[in-house]
Design an enzyme around this catalytic site. Structure first.
Site: not given
Ligand code: BDR
Ligand code: CA
Length: 313
Positions: A239-241
């Protein structure tokens, strides 16, 4: 406590969508003044539409602006292989009724920053084209930016080339403008976002919620997870963002270090590389916070609380 005023610049995108869920679940902490969209994961016509559809799903009334349809110099590269043709594959959202704002995202950013009596934080979840153009058009906005917290870059291995992370590879020249603007900067690179893997166990709490928002979160992760698991061998999607938003909500979830950062813009081989001087070998003054580690369990607890809270309304 006064909610922190922020603008979210994004290219939804599965993980952008989940970052929007996280940001809009806690209006008592984050005052989202607007959502600006940029071409990235999918073209601008889809990112602006997706942002509006997501606002409607959450029943929030946050203005959405369309920004730049392509990077400063390079042709647009999109990521349908990761996020699907719509940018939000894995779920189906109705055509949004909420209108797109007429003002260009860059002008909204400039006007909002100049008018505000408080400094504003920019959370950037996509290529940095809108932010760079705003900084070039009116450099005085720098004094009005509290901080730019960006998802971008790789300290070790990239995800679009061995050297570069997608957001910075798509518009390295914009990233260079942002990194040299003299604005306080916090960087969530792949090295930290790859610690935030959505394993089935960590999604347990979200699965138990059983609401349209939890179903959307799981639907998006199902589609996006399949790609990331197959391509990178992860036990789930990173879950980058949402790491950017988690940092704004609960900075103690992260450890950070200070370093000088520059972006490669000339070599095709290493285009978009984040060159981070962690060992201070250049004598260049450290000007960025680099997120190093994340408390992953704390992060998933926060995300689960956000989805539960949004599901109540
Ligand atoms: C970044 O690229 C995009 O595909 C994601 O939305 C994220 O912002 C990760 O490299
Ligand atoms: Ca993104």
């Amino acid at each position: 406590m006064v909610a922190k005023p922020i603008v979210i610049d994004c290219d939804p995108g599965a993980d952008d969508a989940i970052a929007l869920f996280l940001a809009l679940a806690f209006p008592e902490h984050l005052n989202v003044l607007g959502i600006t969209t940029v071409a990235g994961n999918v073209p601008l016509s889809l990112t602006q539409k997706n942002a509006r559809a997501l606002c409607e799903l959450m029943s929030v009334d946050v203005p959405v602006y369309a920004g730049c349809p392509r990077p400063l110099l390079r042709p647009l590269l999109t990521a349908e292989d990761v996020h699907g043709k719509t940018g939000l594959d894995g779920i189906h959202l109705p055509e949004p009724q909420m209108p797109l704002q007429e003002q260009h995202a860059v002008d909204f950013l400039i006007e909002t920053l100049l008018r505000s009596t408080h400094k504003i934080t920019l959370a950037t979840l996509g290529p940095l084209t809108n932010i760079a153009i705003a900084l070039i058009k009116v450099p005085a906005i720098c004094q009005h930016i509290q901080e730019i917290v960006m998802m971008g870059g790789a300290l070790t291995q990239g995800n679009i080339t061995p050297s570069a992370e997608f957001n910075l590879y798509v518009d390295p020249h914009a990233a260079h403008v942002v990194a040299t603007a003299g604005v306080p900067l916090t960087i969530m690179s792949l090295d930290v976002t790859h610690q935030a893997i959505a394993t089935p166990e960590r999604l347990h709490g979200i699965r138990a919620i059983n609401s349209p928002i939890s179903a959307a979160t799981l639907g998006l992760l199902n589609h996006y997870g399949a790609y990331e698991m197959q391509r990178h061998g992860f036990p789930g999607p990173p879950l980058h963002d949402p790491c950017v938003i988690a940092y704004l909500l609960q900075p103690a979830l992260f450890t950070t270090s200070r370093a000088y950062v520059a972006i490669e813009t000339t070599s095709e081989l290493t285009m978009g590389r984040t060159v981070v001087d962690r060992n201070h070998v250049t004598n260049a003054p450290p000007h960025a916070n680099i997120a190093e580690t994340i408390d992953v369990e704390g992060f998933y607890q926060l995300l689960t609380r956000a989805i539960a809270k949004l599901s109540e309304s």
